[in-house]
Design a protein around this motif. Structure first.
Motif, short mmCIF file in Angstrom:
data_model
loop_
_atom_site.label_atom_id
_atom_site.label_comp_id
_atom_site.label_asym_id
_atom_site.label_seq_id
_atom_site.Cartn_x
_atom_site.Cartn_y
_atom_site.Cartn_z
N LEU A 89 -19.40 10.12 66.55
CA LEU A 89 -18.64 9.41 65.53
C LEU A 89 -19.29 8.05 65.25
O LEU A 89 -19.94 7.46 66.11
CB LEU A 89 -17.20 9.24 66.00
CG LEU A 89 -16.47 10.57 66.32
CD1 LEU A 89 -15.04 10.29 66.76
CD2 LEU A 89 -16.47 11.50 65.10
N THR A 90 -19.04 7.56 64.07
CA THR A 90 -19.68 6.31 63.64
C THR A 90 -18.70 5.14 63.66
O THR A 90 -18.75 4.25 62.82
CB THR A 90 -20.24 6.48 62.21
OG1 THR A 90 -19.16 6.85 61.33
CG2 THR A 90 -21.33 7.52 62.18
N GLY A 91 -17.84 5.15 64.62
CA GLY A 91 -16.84 4.09 64.70
C GLY A 91 -17.33 2.82 65.34
O GLY A 91 -16.55 1.88 65.56
N GLY A 92 -18.62 2.75 65.68
CA GLY A 92 -19.15 1.54 66.29
C GLY A 92 -19.19 1.63 67.80
O GLY A 92 -18.56 2.50 68.42
N THR A 133 -27.29 12.32 71.62
CA THR A 133 -28.37 13.27 71.35
C THR A 133 -28.16 14.64 72.01
O THR A 133 -28.87 15.59 71.68
CB THR A 133 -29.71 12.70 71.83
OG1 THR A 133 -29.65 12.45 73.25
CG2 THR A 133 -30.04 11.41 71.10
N LYS A 134 -27.23 14.73 72.94
CA LYS A 134 -27.00 16.01 73.62
C LYS A 134 -25.50 16.35 73.59
O LYS A 134 -24.82 16.39 74.62
CB LYS A 134 -27.50 15.95 75.07
CG LYS A 134 -29.01 15.83 75.18
CD LYS A 134 -29.48 15.98 76.62
CE LYS A 134 -30.99 15.96 76.70
NZ LYS A 134 -31.50 16.17 78.08
N PRO A 135 -24.97 16.64 72.42
CA PRO A 135 -23.54 16.94 72.32
C PRO A 135 -23.22 18.33 72.87
O PRO A 135 -24.04 19.25 72.81
CB PRO A 135 -23.29 16.89 70.81
CG PRO A 135 -24.60 17.27 70.20
CD PRO A 135 -25.64 16.68 71.11
N LEU A 136 -22.02 18.45 73.40
CA LEU A 136 -21.53 19.77 73.82
C LEU A 136 -20.99 20.55 72.64
O LEU A 136 -21.07 21.79 72.62
CB LEU A 136 -20.45 19.61 74.88
CG LEU A 136 -20.87 19.00 76.23
CD1 LEU A 136 -19.65 18.84 77.13
CD2 LEU A 136 -21.94 19.86 76.90
N THR A 168 -18.17 19.06 63.68
CA THR A 168 -17.13 19.82 62.98
C THR A 168 -16.10 20.40 63.93
O THR A 168 -15.02 20.82 63.49
CB THR A 168 -17.78 20.97 62.19
OG1 THR A 168 -18.57 21.78 63.08
CG2 THR A 168 -18.68 20.43 61.10
N ASP A 169 -16.40 20.38 65.21
CA ASP A 169 -15.46 20.92 66.21
C ASP A 169 -14.46 19.83 66.58
O ASP A 169 -14.86 18.70 66.89
CB ASP A 169 -16.23 21.38 67.44
CG ASP A 169 -15.39 22.24 68.37
OD1 ASP A 169 -14.31 21.78 68.79
OD2 ASP A 169 -15.82 23.37 68.68
N PRO A 170 -13.16 20.12 66.58
CA PRO A 170 -12.17 19.09 66.93
C PRO A 170 -12.30 18.56 68.35
O PRO A 170 -11.79 17.47 68.66
CB PRO A 170 -10.83 19.81 66.72
CG PRO A 170 -11.16 21.26 66.72
CD PRO A 170 -12.54 21.38 66.20
N ARG A 171 -13.01 19.29 69.22
CA ARG A 171 -13.18 18.82 70.61
C ARG A 171 -14.31 17.80 70.74
O ARG A 171 -14.45 17.17 71.80
CB ARG A 171 -13.49 20.02 71.51
CG ARG A 171 -12.35 21.04 71.61
CD ARG A 171 -12.78 22.29 72.33
NE ARG A 171 -13.79 23.04 71.55
CZ ARG A 171 -14.33 24.20 71.93
NH1 ARG A 171 -13.96 24.74 73.10
NH2 ARG A 171 -15.21 24.81 71.17
N ALA A 172 -15.11 17.63 69.70
CA ALA A 172 -16.28 16.77 69.79
C ALA A 172 -15.92 15.33 70.12
O ALA A 172 -16.61 14.67 70.91
CB ALA A 172 -17.07 16.83 68.48
N GLU A 173 -14.84 14.83 69.53
CA GLU A 173 -14.50 13.40 69.70
C GLU A 173 -14.25 13.05 71.15
O GLU A 173 -14.64 11.97 71.61
CB GLU A 173 -13.28 13.06 68.85
CG GLU A 173 -12.88 11.59 68.94
CD GLU A 173 -11.70 11.26 68.04
OE1 GLU A 173 -11.24 10.11 68.08
OE2 GLU A 173 -11.24 12.16 67.29
#
Length: 302
Positions: free
Chosen positions: A216-219, A260-263, A267-272
């Motif tokens: 996310l780009t929230g800073g 750089t290594k997301p699970l 687009t997945d709601p679990r990403a955050e």
């Protein structure tokens, strides 16, 4: 008459008295026998040597075959064609018959190939057994960590997985572990590390701690980017494992990966929540070819 003439007559007179004639020097007509005997001796020696080198020491040849078979790890398979001398196979399958690939008979070449394959299967089986034993060790570590965290009611804050590096203990860095855009462990975060540390402190393995942020780009607050934030969180965990769990500093390393290594994809709601994590990795000491079997061994034993 001079004095020289008298001497010659006296010599001739003396010879006449001895035999009436002068004897010639005797010539030896049998000297060729010596050369002939020498030549025959040399020929005999030559044929003896040729005969000797044409024979194979059956005992030593059998020892050679058994030694090669043992070296390939399968003495019951390799070279089961008996102890016939090399001369017996001197036609189409001679010891230097290149059609078999290695010299020797085709059956011997096949036996050697089977022995090599058997050795490879044995090594593969040993690697699989070592990987399975490593997974059993990981299961013990997981059970110990889970039992300790259950006392604090934090058992659901960690997840376990295995890859070719080793055992991965994933801590989801929610608000109870770190504040947003912060790298200071909260009370629950410290309790999590206290539950993990004792289970891995006595191990000989090196420990790697990886920090990850979400996409996310929230800073990132006071940190210039996710790299600094993720690295600082990993370093905070490493520092506590060293000071509280007593793990030697030369066994610890901290790495930041930012996002750089997301699970999960954005687009997945679990990403955050789930991509924002710290991973404590118990690095395996097994050889690389055996470590590669760890994920499949984990699936098989789970």
């Amino acid at each position: 008459m001079s004095g020289g003439g008298h001497a010659a007559k006296a010599g001739a007179h003396a010879k006449h008295k001895k035999g009436g004639h002068e004897e010639e020097e005797h010539e030896n007509h049998e000297r060729w026998l010596v050369s002939y005997a020498d030549m025959m001796t040399l020929l005999m020696v030559l044929f003896i040597v040729l005969f000797a080198i044409s024979q194979v020491d059956q005992k030593k040849f059998a020892e050679l075959k058994n030694g090669l078979a043992v070296g390939f790890g399968n003495p019951s398979v390799a070279f089961d064609g008996g102890e016939a001398s090399l001369m017996e196979s001197s036609d189409s399958n001679s010891p230097m018959d290149l059609s078999s690939g290695i010299g020797g008979t085709t059956s011997d070449a096949t036996a050697v190939q089977e022995a090599v394959q058997a050795k490879e299967r044995s090594n593969a089986s040993k690697r699989q057994a070592a990987a399975a034993a490593e997974i059993q060790n990981y299961d013990k570590i997981k059970a110990e960590i889970t039992a300790e965290l259950t006392k604090q009611g934090l058992q659901d804050q960690v997840k376990y997985s295995v890859d070719e590096r080793g055992l991965i203990v994933t801590i989801v860095t929610t608000g109870i572990v770190f504040n947003g855009n912060e790298a200071t462990l909260l009370t629950a975060g410290k309790q999590l590390i206290d539950g993990i540390g004792p289970a891995i402190a006595a191990l000989p393995n090196k420990i790697e701690v990886d920090g990850h942020t979400n996409q996310l780009t929230g800073g990132t607050g006071t940190y210039p980017s996710g790299w600094e934030l993720s690295s600082a969180r990993a370093a905070a965990v490493v520092r506590m494992l060293h000071t509280d769990a007593g793990i030697a500093d030369n066994r610890l390393q901290a790495t930041g990966y930012a996002d750089t290594k997301p699970l999960y994809p954005t687009t997945d709601p679990r990403a955050e929540t789930l991509n924002r994590r710290v991973e404590v990795i118990v690095l395996s000491n097994l050889p690389a070819d055996t470590r590669a079997l760890l994920p499949s061994a984990s699936t098989t034993t789970s």
